[in-house]
Enzyme design. Sequence first.
Site, PDB file in Angstrom:
ATOM      1  N   GLU A   1       0.764  -1.751  -0.150  1.00 60.26           N
ATOM      2  CA  GLU A   1      -0.224   0.249  -0.316  1.00 60.26           C
ATOM      3  C   GLU A   1       1.192   1.029   0.244  1.00 60.26           C
ATOM      4  O   GLU A   1       2.081   1.342  -0.263  1.00 60.26           O
ATOM      5  CB  GLU A   1      -0.967  -0.205   1.214  1.00 60.26           C
TER       6      GLU A   1
ATOM      7  N   LYS B   1       9.171  -1.455   5.003  1.00 56.59           N
ATOM      8  CA  LYS B   1       8.752   0.747   3.938  1.00 56.59           C
ATOM      9  C   LYS B   1      10.188   0.303   2.836  1.00 56.59           C
ATOM     10  O   LYS B   1      11.163  -0.075   2.794  1.00 56.59           O
ATOM     11  CB  LYS B   1       9.127   1.805   4.846  1.00 56.59           C
TER      12      LYS B   1
ATOM     13  N   ARG C   1       2.696   7.271  17.144  1.00 62.42           N
ATOM     14  CA  ARG C   1       3.069   6.065  17.398  1.00 62.42           C
ATOM     15  C   ARG C   1       3.544   5.614  18.654  1.00 62.42           C
ATOM     16  O   ARG C   1       4.269   4.233  18.773  1.00 62.42           O
ATOM     17  CB  ARG C   1       4.017   5.514  16.074  1.00 62.42           C
TER      18      ARG C   1
ATOM     19  N   LYS D   1       2.559   4.362   0.605  1.00 62.28           N
ATOM     20  CA  LYS D   1       3.173   5.518   2.396  1.00 62.28           C
ATOM     21  C   LYS D   1       2.961   6.178   2.096  1.00 62.28           C
ATOM     22  O   LYS D   1       3.497   7.716   1.684  1.00 62.28           O
ATOM     23  CB  LYS D   1       4.859   4.783   2.140  1.00 62.28           C
TER      24      LYS D   1
END
Lengths: 561, 354
Positions: A226, A407, A253, A228
Amino acid sequence: MNRFAELLDRLTYEPGRNNKLRLMTNYFASTPDPERGYALAALTGGLSFRYAKPNVIRSLIAERTDSVLFALSRDFVGDTAETVALMWPAPEAEKPNAVPHLSDVVTLLSTLGKAQLPVQLARWLDALDETGRWALLKLVMGALRIGVSARLAKTAAAALEDKDVTDIELMWPSLTPPYLDLFAWLEGRGEKPATQDPAPFRPAMLAQAIDDSDFEKLDATDFTAEWKWDGIRVQASAGINDKGTRVARMYSRTGEEISKSFPDLLESLRFNGSIDGELLILRDGRVQPFNVLQQRLNRKTVTTKLMSEFPAHLRAYDLLVDGDEDLRDLPFEARRKRLETFVARLKDSRIDISPLVPFDTWSELAAARAEPASVGSAEDASAVEGVMLKRRESPYVPGRPKGLWWKWKRDPFTADAVLMYAQRGSGKRSSYYSDYTFGVWTAGDEGNELVPVGKAYFGFTDEELLQIDRFVRRHTTKRFGPVREVAHTPEQGLVLEVAFEGLQRSTRHKSGLAMRFPRISRLRWDKPPGEADRLETLEKMLEGIERGQTSPLIAERKSRT
Amino acid sequence: MTYLKPMRAEDLLLPTPAGVCCERGGFHIDPTRPTDKAIITHAHSDHARAGHGAVLATQETLDIMRLRYGPDFAGATQAIRYGETVKLGDVSVTFHPAGHVLGSAQVAVESGNLRIVASGDYKDAADPTCTSFELVPCDVFITEATFGLPVFRHGDPDAEVGKLLHSVQLFSERAHLVGAYSLGKAQRVIALIRKAGYDKPIYLHGAMENICRYYQSRGIDLGDLPLVRDRKKVELVGTITLCPPSALKDVWSRRFPDPVACYASGWMRVRARARQSQVELPLVISDHADWNGLRAIVKATGARDIWVTHGQEDALVHWCQTQGLKARPLDIVGYGDEDETDGTADAGQAGNPA
């Protein structure tokens, strides 16, 4: 206070997580209540009193020292609180005979009026030594910054009796300093404090950065991808408390609660559960770049105007809890299905789902990453900062587990620029020229001249910092306070390869553009300054970015270097 | 130079970018370039360079220069004792202890009724490894200003060594590496550790050996100092090792079991400095006068004119002026040059100790 100061002092220098834990656990084990509870509150940011403003501290020291000597000292030390702690005169004859306890300081601070604060502070400073004064000032100014997260401090407390830190996290919102009930439970002397928060934080799962070499070991069919998104990773939790009222919270986070900054989005959290997602600003359905989102951050008050100009939006990545059901042990694919249903049911325009990027092979994904606009991100392509890979079967694991999530950030842009000005850093770099302003060539009235295009203060190694610092000191042409102008002619100067995430138009800069997230990627000692890049090159890049066509330029730049 | 009213002082000693020069006596003091005749205050490399025609210094300074630079470090040498005076032209030169490191001296230069004292580097704190600082009244006092800011108050070195020994106890499964300059600081730290009652062997990095052995040969008791070379990791559990600061980050340090990086230096008072050098246990121990020491000594000399050679000269000059003293920085290039980098780079072997 002395013991707490010693603990902070050791913690600031200790790089190892386990040694930090050991220092804190030792402190909790050997320090009585309520002292240790207030220490835990200080370490977790849980103290609430009116913080002393820097100008209170400055005027206290100004009454006691020569202003020139203070300015020179502050400049050298790089930190106001530390400078005051070190040069506070504290005459022996006037020294109070008792060192204050941390608990005295905390309780007095919460009742003290603004007008009484300076006198009381001075009394404490007189009584403490260098380290004690430093710790006191950090505390009253509300910024410990000692490299210990709230979670680490809680983990150290849990380690007193081998308890699970997750239990502490869950009961945390209902605890208050000095946490007598918590320590009693930890030491087996009391009941477990009740966990009644219906919207707690659950530790976030983070991704590893992927390297080209990693792909050989990974099978594309095991992963989903997906976008970022270039916003802020958040966790949105909501539920009903025992009084029957809805509680909704937003967390960063790291578990810091940020609900107050986003009341507009908070209203939309009308569900029971916990969503992991990205906080974005959407205007007319279009994701705004990060610098727009920045306008909403660190605001003391959130006005209606601010909320209507910068409407907050949640783009959901994952579902951790659905109703009473904890989904974190399910495979990602299953959670994703649940998330789709969950978000669809909400029917709220402020919450949508982050779309999957279809691909069968790594090269297809590489193409999507290079041209997000061509693979469904459409008009939002400029807010995409890469792709996320998630293993289809991955459970939701706190921390940064290996091999589950990756990532894959977009390649940065690069340009060769010439160092023009250097400024002494602050904090640990206060004795080094570590902030650099650099420029590129453009046609001026008298031939080519350099025009500044950005400023960077990281990206280099410690060794490179020393080399640049030496260069700056030897090639200074002018001084303006902490700033030095360095030689920057076509023949003499230092070329810096600067990497950056993007370009924006800017009226604040003479060059008319500003770099996003610039950093020094390489020192080009080999390159004569005259051969550094020109402003026209950057302008062409900017036009490309505005068209959402980033890759051709990257390809062009790559082939040149 | 018109603002310098006492031209007589400049007739006697002329500050130049390469050090102070006495034309009438035909010598330079601590010149940073090779000269025909040099007077050297002490053996740290920023003050004592090789390649001069003739060198006048204490026996210890000459010996240490020979250890560092080899036997041909100067064309000719002449040793001088504390309190001894030599005539150079119509100028008399007398050496007095500076309390900085073994053999360190202040140089009093006199002609007619004018006396200038070039103090080199100095400290007024107690140090069992060298002769204590002696106050020399004078008309012009040439001072360093390494720690010439009010933030530098060095405190009690015994308490700092106490921190080290406490940490050795707490982390007994690790090795403690103490970065310290190889001339002066290392020996002083060892002496302080001994004074605190620690009598186990203290290990040495190879670069520390020569100077430590030389100190011992001059009757300074440092106890058992084995070399760390060839020791196995397991033998180094719970030990203390002295090394040049640069070695803390060198691959050399990998031979130790989970080493705790300690650094003994006056710079450790400032957190930014300590963090920059990635030290876990900073120890504030300095061989230079601190802010209080500098001010006390400057006043006590009775000098009306203060020349500041290197360090934080702006602050000290400013303070002198608030006291009604004439003061100015000398802008000598090269003293304390290692200071700027001592946090991160190699200044260990022969740098200016702090």
